[in-house]
Scaffold this motif. Structure first.
Motif, PDB file in Angstrom:
ATOM      1  N   LEU A  89       1.521  13.009   9.398  1.00 29.37           N
ATOM      2  CA  LEU A  89       2.829  12.867   8.771  1.00 29.37           C
ATOM      3  C   LEU A  89       2.624  12.843   7.269  1.00 29.37           C
ATOM      4  O   LEU A  89       2.178  11.842   6.710  1.00 29.37           O
ATOM      5  CB  LEU A  89       3.498  11.568   9.246  1.00 29.37           C
ATOM      6  N   PRO A  90       2.903  13.951   6.606  1.00 27.79           N
ATOM      7  CA  PRO A  90       2.650  14.018   5.163  1.00 27.79           C
ATOM      8  C   PRO A  90       3.648  13.143   4.411  1.00 27.79           C
ATOM      9  O   PRO A  90       4.701  12.807   4.949  1.00 27.79           O
ATOM     10  CB  PRO A  90       2.867  15.496   4.841  1.00 27.79           C
ATOM     11  N   PRO A  91       3.302  12.773   3.175  1.00 25.77           N
ATOM     12  CA  PRO A  91       4.256  11.968   2.395  1.00 25.77           C
ATOM     13  C   PRO A  91       5.491  12.812   2.081  1.00 25.77           C
ATOM     14  O   PRO A  91       5.428  14.031   2.067  1.00 25.77           O
ATOM     15  CB  PRO A  91       3.490  11.637   1.122  1.00 25.77           C
ATOM     16  N   TYR A  92       6.616  12.141   1.842  1.00 23.33           N
ATOM     17  CA  TYR A  92       7.819  12.866   1.445  1.00 23.33           C
ATOM     18  C   TYR A  92       7.613  13.451   0.065  1.00 23.33           C
ATOM     19  O   TYR A  92       6.993  12.827  -0.790  1.00 23.33           O
ATOM     20  CB  TYR A  92       9.019  11.921   1.416  1.00 23.33           C
ATOM     21  N   THR A 122      -1.404   9.255   7.018  1.00 22.16           N
ATOM     22  CA  THR A 122      -0.651   8.781   8.166  1.00 22.16           C
ATOM     23  C   THR A 122      -0.803   9.791   9.297  1.00 22.16           C
ATOM     24  O   THR A 122      -0.439  10.953   9.143  1.00 22.16           O
ATOM     25  CB  THR A 122       0.840   8.628   7.817  1.00 22.16           C
ATOM     26  N   PRO A 159       0.786  -1.203   0.000  1.00 27.35           N
ATOM     27  CA  PRO A 159       0.000   0.000   0.000  1.00 27.35           C
ATOM     28  C   PRO A 159       0.841   1.287   0.000  1.00 27.35           C
ATOM     29  O   PRO A 159       0.404   2.297  -0.475  1.00 27.35           O
ATOM     30  CB  PRO A 159      -0.829  -0.075   1.278  1.00 27.35           C
ATOM     31  N   ARG A 160       2.047   1.236   0.540  1.00 23.43           N
ATOM     32  CA  ARG A 160       2.824   2.479   0.586  1.00 23.43           C
ATOM     33  C   ARG A 160       4.074   2.350  -0.254  1.00 23.43           C
ATOM     34  O   ARG A 160       4.621   1.280  -0.429  1.00 23.43           O
ATOM     35  CB  ARG A 160       3.188   2.832   2.011  1.00 23.43           C
ATOM     36  N   PHE A 161       4.522   3.468  -0.746  1.00 23.07           N
ATOM     37  CA  PHE A 161       5.703   3.529  -1.564  1.00 23.07           C
ATOM     38  C   PHE A 161       6.898   3.003  -0.770  1.00 23.07           C
ATOM     39  O   PHE A 161       7.118   3.363   0.365  1.00 23.07           O
ATOM     40  CB  PHE A 161       5.921   4.972  -2.002  1.00 23.07           C
ATOM     41  N   ARG A 175      -4.905  10.804  -1.117  1.00 19.07           N
ATOM     42  CA  ARG A 175      -5.644  10.582   0.135  1.00 19.07           C
ATOM     43  C   ARG A 175      -7.098  10.980  -0.069  1.00 19.07           C
ATOM     44  O   ARG A 175      -7.659  11.748   0.716  1.00 19.07           O
ATOM     45  CB  ARG A 175      -5.025  11.427   1.249  1.00 19.07           C
ATOM     46  N   ASP A 227      11.080   6.252   6.470  1.00 17.77           N
ATOM     47  CA  ASP A 227      10.370   6.400   7.741  1.00 17.77           C
ATOM     48  C   ASP A 227      10.952   5.483   8.803  1.00 17.77           C
ATOM     49  O   ASP A 227      11.138   5.884   9.951  1.00 17.77           O
ATOM     50  CB  ASP A 227       8.880   6.088   7.551  1.00 17.77           C
ATOM     51  N   ASN A 236      -2.097  20.833   3.417  1.00 17.46           N
ATOM     52  CA  ASN A 236      -1.113  19.976   2.778  1.00 17.46           C
ATOM     53  C   ASN A 236      -1.597  19.314   1.484  1.00 17.46           C
ATOM     54  O   ASN A 236      -1.213  18.205   1.169  1.00 17.46           O
ATOM     55  CB  ASN A 236      -0.686  18.885   3.776  1.00 17.46           C
ATOM     56  N   ASP A 280       9.616   5.545   0.689  1.00 11.92           N
ATOM     57  CA  ASP A 280       9.075   6.312   1.805  1.00 11.92           C
ATOM     58  C   ASP A 280       9.092   5.498   3.077  1.00 11.92           C
ATOM     59  O   ASP A 280       9.460   5.969   4.149  1.00 11.92           O
ATOM     60  CB  ASP A 280       7.626   6.727   1.512  1.00 11.92           C
ATOM     61  N   LYS A 281       8.671   4.263   2.916  1.00 15.76           N
ATOM     62  CA  LYS A 281       8.543   3.403   4.085  1.00 15.76           C
ATOM     63  C   LYS A 281       9.921   3.152   4.713  1.00 15.76           C
ATOM     64  O   LYS A 281      10.091   3.212   5.931  1.00 15.76           O
ATOM     65  CB  LYS A 281       7.900   2.082   3.670  1.00 15.76           C
ATOM     66  N   ILE A 316      14.219   7.051   9.932  1.00 15.45           N
ATOM     67  CA  ILE A 316      14.115   8.328  10.632  1.00 15.45           C
ATOM     68  C   ILE A 316      13.483   8.168  12.010  1.00 15.45           C
ATOM     69  O   ILE A 316      13.819   8.881  12.948  1.00 15.45           O
ATOM     70  CB  ILE A 316      13.310   9.327   9.764  1.00 15.45           C
ATOM     71  N   THR A 317      12.548   7.217  12.128  1.00 18.93           N
ATOM     72  CA  THR A 317      11.885   7.062  13.418  1.00 18.93           C
ATOM     73  C   THR A 317      12.454   5.874  14.193  1.00 18.93           C
ATOM     74  O   THR A 317      11.870   5.461  15.191  1.00 18.93           O
ATOM     75  CB  THR A 317      10.374   6.839  13.224  1.00 18.93           C
ATOM     76  N   SER A 318      13.594   5.372  13.742  1.00 19.94           N
ATOM     77  CA  SER A 318      14.128   4.191  14.422  1.00 19.94           C
ATOM     78  C   SER A 318      14.608   4.527  15.825  1.00 19.94           C
ATOM     79  O   SER A 318      15.060   5.626  16.106  1.00 19.94           O
ATOM     80  CB  SER A 318      15.282   3.620  13.586  1.00 19.94           C
TER      81      SER A 318
END
Lengths: 485, 338, 286
Positions: free
Chosen positions: A295-298, B323, A62-64, C136, A71, C56, A67-68, A74-76
């Motif tokens: 959290l917007p997409p990059y 998200t 579902p997600r690119f 979205r 993420d 956004n 990006d995943k 960055i959030t590790s």
């Protein structure tokens, strides 16, 4: 067409309108209080149906993927914070290093070249000495200092920050920092307005717009001043190198200096959290609080657009306001140093008067007057301090006369002037603390008022750090004297 | 120069004096504010409110009961009643006292302010539930009618306070009392909490601490003279019967019974897992609730836990294609079915 | 990206006698050459266009592309705090464009949402453009459906189509337009893609060449159904020209003070009359 319509409306009678409202009221008792909930529910039911008919999602993931992965990094748990600190350190390093050369260039142009030239032009056209003093030595020099200290770092810092924002990194930063700020009763996004405050508090206050909950936004506004802005960095670095750098052997001097400045900045972050915590539990208890963070997409940042908007929207506007506020301050500085009552200038009278209070705080009268006059801009504190020290101690051969602010290229020369003015290690330490903890500059105060539209919160944002500064300088001075004198 | 030791001592004394004067709740300033509240107007209004409350509940109101509630002597209480009847607000008869029409509408006005204020605190501020009542006790005597209506408009003209009590309209209308005590439920019966009485404060605090809120679904398990056992949102709770007197419940139809087993909350969802939203706890109120629903968290929404923040909280969830990060405390108020 | 042609084939607009590009001399030709960006110079204008959208979604980019202004864009809600205005000329008509604050909804009580809601309801813009994030869509439809409850003159700008492509998401704009009952334009505003089509559709809706049949909420909770029908019946009797009585009823049941005041002062009647008059005027011009 509009006029003809008015008539139709008058057929509506007052009583039938009332009957609509009263029957609405009666019905509300019967249906309870879930109207909003069920409304949103049915909207989303429709939205879901419409979207599912129109949208074809990619089969599988579902997600690119990129990006995943980003993420996850960055959030590790292990890399998230180090990555953030490295990134911030890089931005600050680039700002400080990159600003040095243009700052020196602008200063030499505005102060060393244009200032004498302006002066000679004024003399040539026969303007009276006092007019030349007020306009050229006062107003022009104050503006020159504000521009040369403020413009280069802001022109570097803001675009970098905006690039990170447009790319989508900043919301992730807020996401990582939230738990720290949650414990202080604040919003994770405050970490961003706080960081922005390291560039400029006025810009930091504007940046709190990203916080949509009233209580958390007020907290972020009121505590933004605890971020050491770039008008205060040079003061911190100079004083730290004079009073702390010299404690260590020359090889370590730079390290000690940097350590002292980072220590003060960290203290600022600590006060941000403590004051946020206190405010959220007392004065701001009555404000609404909520948390949501999307959290917007990059997205690939748009380089030119970003440069343009951050230069125009942030740098230019903030700079303009600072100039507007600094100009009159320059005039005041010149006037108080040159108008004499009896044998002494107003400035000297005031210095003598406030000296005992200054000493009590481990500062001195010159610093007190410098901070009062320099409310418009922290950038002119050091030039004012130097000029007034020379003025009040009657040093000769340094500076260019009463009311003419100056700076010295060598830190050792500054140290000589300050030591001649009776400065000790304590004065240096407390000046660093007071530079962190005092009222916001007038640009920031004005911005706070514009953002909050409230005299009460503006006053509070001004008074809290000032009182903290006075109390902490006082305590440090007494303890220092008990231990070392 | 002042001796640093003396200066520090002087500072210590000043700080201590200021603390004694201004510390919230216990400081002299706060006490003075409370004491002023006990003055004339407040006393009259509190008495009216009390009498109204007893009439609403069909309890006889006496000089003694007034003295007890208002914390004044019976003499003062009797004097107060005389003053009230002189003002034409009540009439005294053999059984006790009764409000006149004027007294009735005056009392309703006070109650309106009180309940509106509690609702305002609950929805629009971060004041904790245990302080709602005491704050409203002050506000009800200070807000003017115009201010009251502005406040009502601002918070969307609510018609129930956060304890589930109806808020009278500006014209003094109020629906009759509904619901009955939790103790009236038979084992296995379902009901919904419609009201949590906020006095006495200690009892209220205990009920709140158990996580009970208005709108919560309960199911009686069993009860004895010592204890009452019931499931609230699926979770078992044991209370002393005395405490349950403060809970009013209303029966619900079978189709509304959504909760039979203990509910999972969104906070229990592991990264990568997916679930459907069953409901949002009524304990989540005001702006937070509206914002969450605007973002698409409504019953039926599919939510997937995407990632945790570097510090472990908040967690980011995929909600309707976007998200969104939620704090654990809020995620715990969203009930899901995995 | 010629999506607007697709709408002209839709059944609800078969009554339209002409497709804009044939036999129509003063109809705007469908290219950007006809667009004159006016910046903030807009002393006189023929139509008011409101720009709404979630935070956004590239709303500011759309605004900038239309007006030539450079509003700050950013990834954050609440960037556009003050109401920005700009103007442009298209097809010999002057348009005033009002950029509303980016919001997720129009029902909550935040200042941003009130500003946006009040402008759409009471400001009576000739067209409301709703900028939507194509990646979205479902979340964004919340705002779209709310706007469509209030006004019946809207255009949906399905922005960030480039992003959607990158994520392999396909959106059937024709289907969407049919379900929503208003024009849907696919766009990538950062590349100025879709802006000509957007302009054309804004022009068509504003001038009445395209008649919207906006989606209205039908299903509501059974608990509310009775109350809504009773109340909306009363409202219909009082304000017979009002197109969205069910919505007004819902807002009254939710205790919305602005609507209560509008009923009291009769402003609601005013609004209903205006929108009915516009509708009538448009039907006769065709």
């Amino acid at each position: 067409m509009k006029k003809g319509l008015k008539k139709e409306q008058s057929t509506t009678t007052a009583s039938s309108k009332e009957s609509i409202l009263s029957s609405a009221n009666t019905l509300r008792w019967e249906i309870g209080e879930h109207v909003h909930d069920s409304l949103i529910e049915s909207i989303y039911a429709d939205a879901n149906q419409i979207a599912s008919r129109a949208v074809t999602l990619p089969a599988g993931k579902p997600r690119f993927d990129f990006d995943k992965k980003l993420d996850t990094l960055i959030t590790s748990r292990w890399f998230g914070f180090p990555l953030m600190f490295l990134l911030l350190a890089f931005v600050f390093w680039l700002t400080v290093e990159g600003a040095n050369i243009p700052s020196a260039l602008i200063a030499s142009l505005l102060v060393d070249t244009i200032h004498p030239w302006l002066r000679s032009v004024f003399v040539l056209i026969g303007s009276p000495w006092w007019l030349t003093g007020v306009l050229v030595d006062g107003v022009w020099l104050a503006m020159a200092w504000v521009i040369s200290v403020m413009l280069p770092p802001m022109a570097i810092f803001f675009p970098l920050f905006t690039l990170l924002e447009d790319f989508g990194y900043l919301p992730r930063g807020a996401f990582n920092m939230d738990s720290l700020f949650r414990r202080a009763g604040a919003h994770g996004k405050q970490s961003l307005s706080m960081t922005m405050g390291f560039g400029c508090n006025a810009a930091g206050v504007v940046a709190t717009r990203i916080i949509d909950s009233p209580r958390e936004r007020l907290i972020a506004i009121i505590t933004n001043n605890f971020s050491l802005c770039n008008g205060r960095w040079p003061t911190q670095i100079l004083i730290a190198s004079i009073f702390f750098g010299t404690l260590a052997p020359p090889a370590l001097a730079g390290f000690i200096t940097a350590g002292a400045v980072v220590g003060v900045a960290t203290l600022g972050i600590f006060f941000t959290l403590v004051v946020s915590w206190g405010l959220s539990r007392t004065l701001l208890k009555g404000e609404a609080s909520s948390f949501s963070l999307e959290l917007p997409p990059y997205r690939p940042p748009q380089l030119w657009q970003t440069l343009y908007t951050s230069l125009i929207d942030r740098t230019a506007i903030v700079l303009w306001r600072a100039i507007v506020f600094a100009a009159p301050a320059g005039a005041v500085i010149w006037l108080v140093s040159n108008i004499h009552i009896g044998t002494m200038s107003i400035a000297e009278h005031f210095i003598n008067l406030s000296n005992p209070f200054g000493i009590l705080l481990g500062l001195n009268g010159v610093i007190i007057i410098a901070y009062i006059i320099a409310i418009p801009a922290n950038e002119i504190v050091i030039p004012t301090v130097l000029m007034m020290t020379v003025l009040s101690t009657k040093l000769s051969g340094i500076g260019s006369g009463a009311g003419v602010m100056f700076e010295l290229n060598e830190a050792t020369a500054v140290a000589d002037v300050l030591r001649a003015g009776g400065w000790t290690m304590l004065t240096g330490l407390n000046l660093m603390l007071f530079s962190l903890l005092h009222n916001p500059c007038s640009t920031t105060i004005y911005t706070i008022y514009k953002e909050t539209k409230s005299v009460k919160w503006t006053a509070l944002a001004t008074i809290i750090p000032t009182i903290m500064g006075i109390v902490i300088c006082f305590l440090v001075a007494q303890i220092y004297r008990l231990l070392f004198v | 120069m002042i001796d640093p030791g003396k200066a520090l001592i002087l500072f210590g004394i000043t700080a201590a004096v200021l603390t004694v004067l201004f510390i919230p709740k216990y400081g002299l300033f706060a006490q003075w504010k409370r004491a002023r509240h006990g003055m004339n107007r407040a006393l009259v209004e509190d008495a009216l409110k009390h009498i109204y409350d007893y009439e609403y509940k069909n309890i006889n109101c006496t000089t003694e009961s007034i003295a007890g509630v208002l914390l004044i002597s019976t003499d003062e209480s009797a004097e107060l009643l005389t003053r009230l009847s002189a003002m034409g607000l009540l009439i005294t008869n053999d059984n006790g006292v009764k409000l006149t029409a004027d007294g009735n509408s005056y009392a309703l006005r006070i109650i309106r302010v009180h309940r509106l204020w509690e609702r305002y605190l609950a929805d629009e501020t971060s004041v904790p539930p245990t302080e709602w009542h005491s704050s409203a006790e002050l506000a009800e005597h200070t807000l003017s009618p115009a201010e009251t209506e502005t406040l009502a408009a601002q918070i969307g003209n609510p018609n129930f306070d956060p304890h589930g009590d109806p808020i009278p309209t500006p014209t003094g209308e109020m629906p009759p009392r509904k619901g009955h005590s939790l103790l009236s439920l038979k084992s296995g019966e379902f009901a919904i909490i419609t009201h949590i009485e906020d006095e006495p404060e200690a009892v209220f605090a205990q009920l709140i601490a158990q996580g009970l809120y208005v709108g919560m679904q309960v199911r009686m398990i069993d009860r004895s003279n010592e204890r009452v056992r019931f499931a609230a949102d699926g979770e078992e709770i044991v209370l002393a019967p005395l405490l349950t007197n403060n809970l009013t419940v209303a029966p619900i139809t079978e189709e509304e019974q959504r909760i039979t087993a203990p509910l999972d909350s969104l906070a229990s969802l592991k990264i990568g897992e997916e679930a459907h939203v069953l409901s949002i706890s009524k304990a989540m109120r005001g702006q937070q609730r509206r914002r969450l629903m605007d973002l698409g968290v409504v019953p039926g929404t599919t939510i997937r836990a995407e990632m945790k923040s570097a510090s472990g909280d908040p967690t980011a969830y995929a909600i309707r294609g976007a998200t969104v990060a939620l704090r654990r405390q809020h995620a715990a108020m969203i009930f899901i079915r995995k | 990206m010629q999506n607007h042609h697709k709408f002209t084939e839709g059944e609800e607009i078969n009554s339209m006698s002409q497709t804009p590009n044939e036999n129509c001399d003063d109809c705007p030709v469908h290219n950007l050459g006809n667009l004159t960006k006016l910046g903030i110079n807009m002393s006189q204008f023929d139509f008011v266009v409101a720009l709404a959208g979630n935070p956004n979604t590239g709303k500011s980019t759309v605004f900038n592309a239309l007006t030539g202004l450079r509003q700050h864009t950013g990834n954050w809600p609440g960037k556009t705090v003050t109401r920005a205005e700009g103007g442009f000329v298209y097809g010999n008509k002057r348009f005033k464009l009002v950029d509303l604050p980016g919001t997720y909804s129009l029902l909550s009580t935040s200042t941003d949402e009130e500003v946006a809601r009040d402008f759409i309801l009471f400001g009576q813009p000739d067209v409301t453009v709703i900028v939507v994030d194509a990646t979205r869509l479902e979340r964004n439809l919340n705002l779209v459906l709310q706007v469509l409850e209030i006004t019946d003159r809207a255009v949906v700008c399905l922005n960030l189509m480039d992003e959607a492509q990158r994520h392999n998401i396909k959106v059937d704009t024709r289907r969407l337009a049919k379900d929503l009952g208003v024009p849907v334009v696919a766009a990538a505003a950062r590349q100025e893609e879709g802006i000509p089509e957007l302009l054309k559709n804004v022009y068509d809706v504003a001038s009445g060449a395209y008649l919207c049949r906006p989606h209205r909420l039908e299903r509501t909770a059974p608990r509310l159904e009775k109350a809504i029908s009773v109340l909306s019946g009363k409202i219909k009797k009082e304000f017979p020209l009002l197109p969205n009585t069910r919505w007004i009823a819902l807002r009254l049941l939710d205790g919305d003070q602005k609507i209560i005041d509008a009923v009291k002062s009769g402003e609601l009647g005013n609004l209903s009359a205006k929108s009915a008059a516009i509708r009538a005027a448009r039907e006769t011009t065709k």
